[in-house]
Design a protein around this motif. Structure first.
Motif, PDB file in Angstrom:
ATOM      1  N   LYS A   4      26.490  18.666  -4.082  1.00 53.47           N
ATOM      2  CA  LYS A   4      25.922  19.695  -4.954  1.00 53.47           C
ATOM      3  C   LYS A   4      25.403  19.043  -6.233  1.00 53.47           C
ATOM      4  O   LYS A   4      26.050  19.087  -7.282  1.00 53.47           O
ATOM      5  CB  LYS A   4      26.962  20.773  -5.248  1.00 53.47           C
ATOM      6  N   GLY A   5      24.209  18.466  -6.119  1.00 56.01           N
ATOM      7  CA  GLY A   5      23.588  17.787  -7.242  1.00 56.01           C
ATOM      8  C   GLY A   5      22.553  18.649  -7.936  1.00 56.01           C
ATOM      9  O   GLY A   5      22.605  19.881  -7.894  1.00 56.01           O
ATOM     10  N   SER A   6      21.583  18.001  -8.532  1.00 54.83           N
ATOM     11  CA  SER A   6      20.566  18.726  -9.310  1.00 54.83           C
ATOM     12  C   SER A   6      19.749  19.675  -8.447  1.00 54.83           C
ATOM     13  O   SER A   6      19.469  20.821  -8.846  1.00 54.83           O
ATOM     14  CB  SER A   6      19.643  17.717 -10.010  1.00 54.83           C
ATOM     15  N   THR A   7      19.381  19.226  -7.263  1.00 60.53           N
ATOM     16  CA  THR A   7      18.569  20.074  -6.384  1.00 60.53           C
ATOM     17  C   THR A   7      19.335  21.335  -6.003  1.00 60.53           C
ATOM     18  O   THR A   7      18.785  22.448  -6.016  1.00 60.53           O
ATOM     19  CB  THR A   7      18.166  19.310  -5.112  1.00 60.53           C
ATOM     20  N   TYR A   8      20.593  21.176  -5.669  1.00 60.33           N
ATOM     21  CA  TYR A   8      21.451  22.317  -5.335  1.00 60.33           C
ATOM     22  C   TYR A   8      21.511  23.311  -6.500  1.00 60.33           C
ATOM     23  O   TYR A   8      21.345  24.526  -6.309  1.00 60.33           O
ATOM     24  CB  TYR A   8      22.856  21.827  -4.995  1.00 60.33           C
ATOM     25  N   HIS A   9      21.746  22.802  -7.683  1.00 62.79           N
ATOM     26  CA  HIS A   9      21.912  23.688  -8.832  1.00 62.79           C
ATOM     27  C   HIS A   9      20.630  24.463  -9.163  1.00 62.79           C
ATOM     28  O   HIS A   9      20.678  25.634  -9.556  1.00 62.79           O
ATOM     29  CB  HIS A   9      22.385  22.893 -10.052  1.00 62.79           C
ATOM     30  N   ILE A  10      19.479  23.826  -8.970  1.00 59.21           N
ATOM     31  CA  ILE A  10      18.214  24.516  -9.237  1.00 59.21           C
ATOM     32  C   ILE A  10      17.964  25.603  -8.189  1.00 59.21           C
ATOM     33  O   ILE A  10      17.527  26.712  -8.515  1.00 59.21           O
ATOM     34  CB  ILE A  10      17.049  23.514  -9.295  1.00 59.21           C
ATOM     35  N   ALA A  11      18.277  25.302  -6.937  1.00 61.20           N
ATOM     36  CA  ALA A  11      18.111  26.304  -5.877  1.00 61.20           C
ATOM     37  C   ALA A  11      19.003  27.514  -6.135  1.00 61.20           C
ATOM     38  O   ALA A  11      18.570  28.667  -5.997  1.00 61.20           O
ATOM     39  CB  ALA A  11      18.412  25.686  -4.511  1.00 61.20           C
ATOM     40  N   ARG A  12      20.242  27.262  -6.539  1.00 59.74           N
ATOM     41  CA  ARG A  12      21.146  28.364  -6.829  1.00 59.74           C
ATOM     42  C   ARG A  12      20.759  29.105  -8.099  1.00 59.74           C
ATOM     43  O   ARG A  12      20.948  30.321  -8.213  1.00 59.74           O
ATOM     44  CB  ARG A  12      22.585  27.857  -6.941  1.00 59.74           C
ATOM     45  N   MET A  13      20.196  28.391  -9.062  1.00 62.52           N
ATOM     46  CA  MET A  13      19.704  29.031 -10.273  1.00 62.52           C
ATOM     47  C   MET A  13      18.625  30.058  -9.909  1.00 62.52           C
ATOM     48  O   MET A  13      18.593  31.178 -10.445  1.00 62.52           O
ATOM     49  CB  MET A  13      19.116  27.986 -11.232  1.00 62.52           C
ATOM     50  N   LEU A  14      17.771  29.694  -8.968  1.00 65.49           N
ATOM     51  CA  LEU A  14      16.703  30.590  -8.541  1.00 65.49           C
ATOM     52  C   LEU A  14      17.273  31.833  -7.874  1.00 65.49           C
ATOM     53  O   LEU A  14      16.888  32.960  -8.214  1.00 65.49           O
ATOM     54  CB  LEU A  14      15.754  29.862  -7.588  1.00 65.49           C
ATOM     55  N   THR A  15      18.188  31.663  -6.936  1.00 69.08           N
ATOM     56  CA  THR A  15      18.727  32.836  -6.240  1.00 69.08           C
ATOM     57  C   THR A  15      19.560  33.706  -7.179  1.00 69.08           C
ATOM     58  O   THR A  15      19.599  34.930  -7.021  1.00 69.08           O
ATOM     59  CB  THR A  15      19.558  32.422  -5.011  1.00 69.08           C
ATOM     60  N   ASP A  16      20.211  33.095  -8.156  1.00 68.67           N
ATOM     61  CA  ASP A  16      20.960  33.888  -9.146  1.00 68.67           C
ATOM     62  C   ASP A  16      20.019  34.781  -9.944  1.00 68.67           C
ATOM     63  O   ASP A  16      20.326  35.942 -10.242  1.00 68.67           O
ATOM     64  CB  ASP A  16      21.725  32.970 -10.097  1.00 68.67           C
ATOM     65  N   LYS A  17      18.855  34.256 -10.289  1.00 71.14           N
ATOM     66  CA  LYS A  17      17.876  35.034 -11.059  1.00 71.14           C
ATOM     67  C   LYS A  17      17.254  36.134 -10.205  1.00 71.14           C
ATOM     68  O   LYS A  17      16.840  37.177 -10.717  1.00 71.14           O
ATOM     69  CB  LYS A  17      16.802  34.110 -11.635  1.00 71.14           C
ATOM     70  N   LEU A  18      17.179  35.895  -8.908  1.00 69.82           N
ATOM     71  CA  LEU A  18      16.633  36.905  -8.003  1.00 69.82           C
ATOM     72  C   LEU A  18      17.672  37.956  -7.644  1.00 69.82           C
ATOM     73  O   LEU A  18      17.329  39.021  -7.120  1.00 69.82           O
ATOM     74  CB  LEU A  18      16.120  36.228  -6.721  1.00 69.82           C
ATOM     75  N   ASP A  19      18.937  37.631  -7.896  1.00 73.82           N
ATOM     76  CA  ASP A  19      20.037  38.550  -7.598  1.00 73.82           C
ATOM     77  C   ASP A  19      19.961  39.030  -6.152  1.00 73.82           C
ATOM     78  O   ASP A  19      19.996  40.230  -5.858  1.00 73.82           O
ATOM     79  CB  ASP A  19      20.012  39.746  -8.558  1.00 73.82           C
ATOM     80  N   CYS A  20      19.851  38.060  -5.240  1.00 75.92           N
ATOM     81  CA  CYS A  20      19.686  38.395  -3.833  1.00 75.92           C
ATOM     82  C   CYS A  20      20.893  37.937  -3.015  1.00 75.92           C
ATOM     83  O   CYS A  20      21.703  37.121  -3.466  1.00 75.92           O
ATOM     84  CB  CYS A  20      18.407  37.757  -3.290  1.00 75.92           C
ATOM     85  N   ALA A  21      21.003  38.469  -1.814  1.00 81.51           N
ATOM     86  CA  ALA A  21      22.027  38.014  -0.881  1.00 81.51           C
ATOM     87  C   ALA A  21      21.628  36.636  -0.370  1.00 81.51           C
ATOM     88  O   ALA A  21      20.481  36.434   0.042  1.00 81.51           O
ATOM     89  CB  ALA A  21      22.151  39.006   0.269  1.00 81.51           C
ATOM     90  N   VAL A  22      22.560  35.688  -0.383  1.00 84.48           N
ATOM     91  CA  VAL A  22      22.233  34.298  -0.065  1.00 84.48           C
ATOM     92  C   VAL A  22      23.082  33.763   1.084  1.00 84.48           C
ATOM     93  O   VAL A  22      24.304  33.934   1.095  1.00 84.48           O
ATOM     94  CB  VAL A  22      22.428  33.378  -1.282  1.00 84.48           C
ATOM     95  N   THR A  23      22.429  33.136   2.026  1.00 89.10           N
ATOM     96  CA  THR A  23      23.093  32.367   3.079  1.00 89.10           C
ATOM     97  C   THR A  23      22.710  30.904   2.873  1.00 89.10           C
ATOM     98  O   THR A  23      21.536  30.605   2.683  1.00 89.10           O
ATOM     99  CB  THR A  23      22.652  32.832   4.479  1.00 89.10           C
ATOM    100  N   GLU A  24      23.696  30.019   2.895  1.00 89.89           N
ATOM    101  CA  GLU A  24      23.437  28.610   2.629  1.00 89.89           C
ATOM    102  C   GLU A  24      23.853  27.724   3.792  1.00 89.89           C
ATOM    103  O   GLU A  24      24.853  27.999   4.474  1.00 89.89           O
ATOM    104  CB  GLU A  24      24.212  28.143   1.391  1.00 89.89           C
ATOM    105  N   PHE A  25      23.085  26.655   3.974  1.00 86.84           N
ATOM    106  CA  PHE A  25      23.433  25.620   4.933  1.00 86.84           C
ATOM    107  C   PHE A  25      23.299  24.268   4.250  1.00 86.84           C
ATOM    108  O   PHE A  25      22.383  24.068   3.437  1.00 86.84           O
ATOM    109  CB  PHE A  25      22.529  25.674   6.165  1.00 86.84           C
ATOM    110  N   PHE A  26      24.197  23.366   4.586  1.00 87.11           N
ATOM    111  CA  PHE A  26      24.166  22.015   4.037  1.00 87.11           C
ATOM    112  C   PHE A  26      23.987  21.027   5.183  1.00 87.11           C
ATOM    113  O   PHE A  26      24.697  21.099   6.194  1.00 87.11           O
ATOM    114  CB  PHE A  26      25.463  21.719   3.281  1.00 87.11           C
ATOM    115  N   LEU A  27      23.022  20.132   5.001  1.00 91.01           N
ATOM    116  CA  LEU A  27      22.722  19.146   6.042  1.00 91.01           C
ATOM    117  C   LEU A  27      23.184  17.761   5.597  1.00 91.01           C
ATOM    118  O   LEU A  27      22.994  17.394   4.433  1.00 91.01           O
ATOM    119  CB  LEU A  27      21.219  19.118   6.305  1.00 91.01           C
TER     120      LEU A  27
END
Length: 230
Positions: free
Chosen positions: A12-35
């Protein structure tokens, strides 16, 4: 709004945090996968997905949860840090498994009503080519609108990113969230997507792959129907 985030790494680095920042601002239901934690198989080039059916892929069952989440989402977020100027190998390995879903083969009509985001970060450079790696697949799946956000964070982890840089990132993510929200529920395919689809339509009318030809005929796309009208 429903979103799926596919992270091209396990940490969970910078890319992860920016992606989550976006979904937090959208206030949407989120499903995540890690590769590669949630999917780590390499395409073996057997061509079964092209010539017969995607269900014939030896990794079909392992891939099924990700496919279902992609299909269910309104917003698809592909997030990868830069690895040697490109997306991670795990992200590439995943996207390789969806070649059958490209417009040249058997695209899903739902894709033509979705939005997509490609997010990449690096300490220095390579975001443009990394986002292109991911955006290529979104375009050829038929995604109606794709946004790309890449940023040099001048750090090797999120905690080391300066507060000034984080404020700049948050401002950019705010603007991106507003664009996505404005398009939600009424996004439409652009001329480039429609043009490419129609070229593929002509190829399918001639026929060169039985599985693809049957699929396009069943959808009515070699006739008057179009996926963005359904």
């Amino acid at each position: 709004m429903k979103a799926v985030i596919i992270h091209g790494q396990n940490h969970k680095g910078s890319t992860y945090h920016i992606a989550r920042m976006l979904t937090d601002k959208l206030d949407c239901a989120v499903t995540e996968f890690f590769l590669p934690r949630d999917f780590g198989e390499f395409c073996c080039g057997c061509l079964q997905c092209f010539g017969k059916s995607e269900t014939k892929c030896p990794h079909y069952q392992a891939l099924a949860p990700i496919t279902a989440a992609i299909d269910d989402a309104d917003l698809i977020i592909l997030a990868s840090p830069v690895y040697v100027y490109h997306a991670t190998g795990a992200m590439k390995a995943l996207l390789d498994h969806y070649g059958w879903r490209w417009m040249v083969h058997r695209p899903d009509e739902m894709m033509f009503r979705k939005q997509g985001v490609c997010i990449s970060t690096a300490a220095g450079a390579g975001m443009k080519s990394t986002n292109k790696d991911m955006a290529d697949s979104l375009f050829f799946w038929g995604i109606a609108k794709t946004y790309k956000y890449g940023v040099a964070v001048s750090a090797v982890d999120w905690n080391s990113v300066s507060e000034k840089k984080k404020r700049s990132i948050e401002k950019a993510v705010d603007a991106l969230a507003q664009k996505i929200t404005a398009k939600h529920g009424r996004v439409s395919s652009g001329l480039k997507t429609k043009g490419f689809f129609n070229i593929m339509r002509l190829l399918q009318k001639r026929g060169w792959n039985e599985a693809d030809v049957a699929y396009w005929k069943e959808k009515g796309w070699t006739g008057k129907k179009r996926p963005w009208r359904e």
